[in-house]
Design an enzyme around this catalytic site. Structure first.
Site, mmCIF file in Angstrom:
data_model
loop_
_atom_site.group_PDB
_atom_site.id
_atom_site.type_symbol
_atom_site.label_atom_id
_atom_site.label_comp_id
_atom_site.label_asym_id
_atom_site.label_seq_id
_atom_site.Cartn_x
_atom_site.Cartn_y
_atom_site.Cartn_z
ATOM 1 N N LYS A 188 0.838 -1.206 0.000
ATOM 2 C CA LYS A 188 0.000 0.000 0.000
ATOM 3 C C LYS A 188 0.874 1.257 0.000
ATOM 4 C CE LYS A 188 -2.320 2.462 3.183
ATOM 5 N NZ LYS A 188 -2.892 2.593 4.506
ATOM 6 N N ASP A 230 -6.879 1.307 0.913
ATOM 7 C CA ASP A 230 -6.932 1.603 2.345
ATOM 8 C C ASP A 230 -8.336 1.244 2.830
ATOM 9 O OD1 ASP A 230 -8.631 3.580 1.492
ATOM 10 O OD2 ASP A 230 -7.633 5.197 2.583
#
Ligand code: SF4
Length: 218
Positions: free
Chosen positions: A127, A146
């Site tokens: 991420k 997210d």
């Protein structure tokens, strides 16, 4: 919701993108930064913390620590103190120091520009790497997933998956690659302003007609 073909899902997604682009033409990464290194640090700090709080902390942090070597050489207690209010500060300080030491040792002090190299840095996951690649280098290598992107992708019927890695894979198969970074921003902005975790504002939602509202109490 009846089973949707890939073709009709892609067509629906196109309309969702038009609606979100219309609603958030200025969507961008909300972590303040002036360089790839600053974005990397801010993204590590943003775990379990609001962007607003990170942006407060990084004003002083970025004034004090200017290079990867500055972070790598900083006493850990000093770094912990500087980032304390972002939470999980011991782990974050350790990750920042490890990542910056690797940047100095293996990459001549410059943040690397590939997924493979970024995820080799201590404490940097996919991420964080996607945030840096997409926003500091303009490279659409993956989709940032997210909590907002995960929630909205499910509600909008774009994925049935639960883990970030699998959700990302579904989104990469649906969203045109040049829009991968932007798509995350649109969902994050929509999640913060309309499709709230607890009480999504469906009545006023720009994508209401395109959304099956999966998992939302109707
Ligand atoms: S219609 Fe409701 S559930 Fe769907 S995106 Fe909009 S706010 Fe979220």
């Amino acid at each position: 919701m009846l089973r949707e073909t890939v073709r009709s899902k892609t067509a629906r997604l196109k309309k969702i993108i038009v609606a979100l682009d219309g609603a958030y033409p200025e969507a961008h990464c909300e972590l303040d930064h002036q360089s790839p290194l600053e974005l990397l640090i801010a993204t590590i700090l943003s775990a379990q913390c609001t962007d607003k709080r990170v942006n407060i902390v990084t004003v002083e942090l970025f004034r004090k620590y200017r290079s990867a070597a500055d972070y790598a050489n900083a006493p850990v207690a000093e770094l912990e103190q500087a980032i304390k209010t972002t939470g999980f500060f011991r782990n974050k300080a350790r990750n920042i120091k490890a990542a910056c030491a690797a940047i100095v040792e293996k990459h001549g002090g410059q943040v690397p520009q590939t997924m493979e190299e970024l995820i080799q840095l201590g404490g940097v996951g996919r991420k964080t790497a996607n945030v840096v690649l997409g926003n500091a280098f303009g490279l659409n290598v993956g989709v940032v997933v997210d909590t907002h992107v995960a929630r909205l992708s499910q509600r909008l019927g774009l994925t049935k998956q639960k883990t970030p890695e699998k959700i990302e894979k579904d989104l990469m198969g649906l969203v045109p690659q040049p829009q991968w970074a932007l798509f995350s921003h649109w969902l994050i902005w929509h999640g913060r302003r309309r499709c709230f975790a607890r009480k999504p504002d469906c009545v006023n939602c720009e994508t209401l007609k395109l959304c099956p509202r999966i998992g939302v109490r109707k």
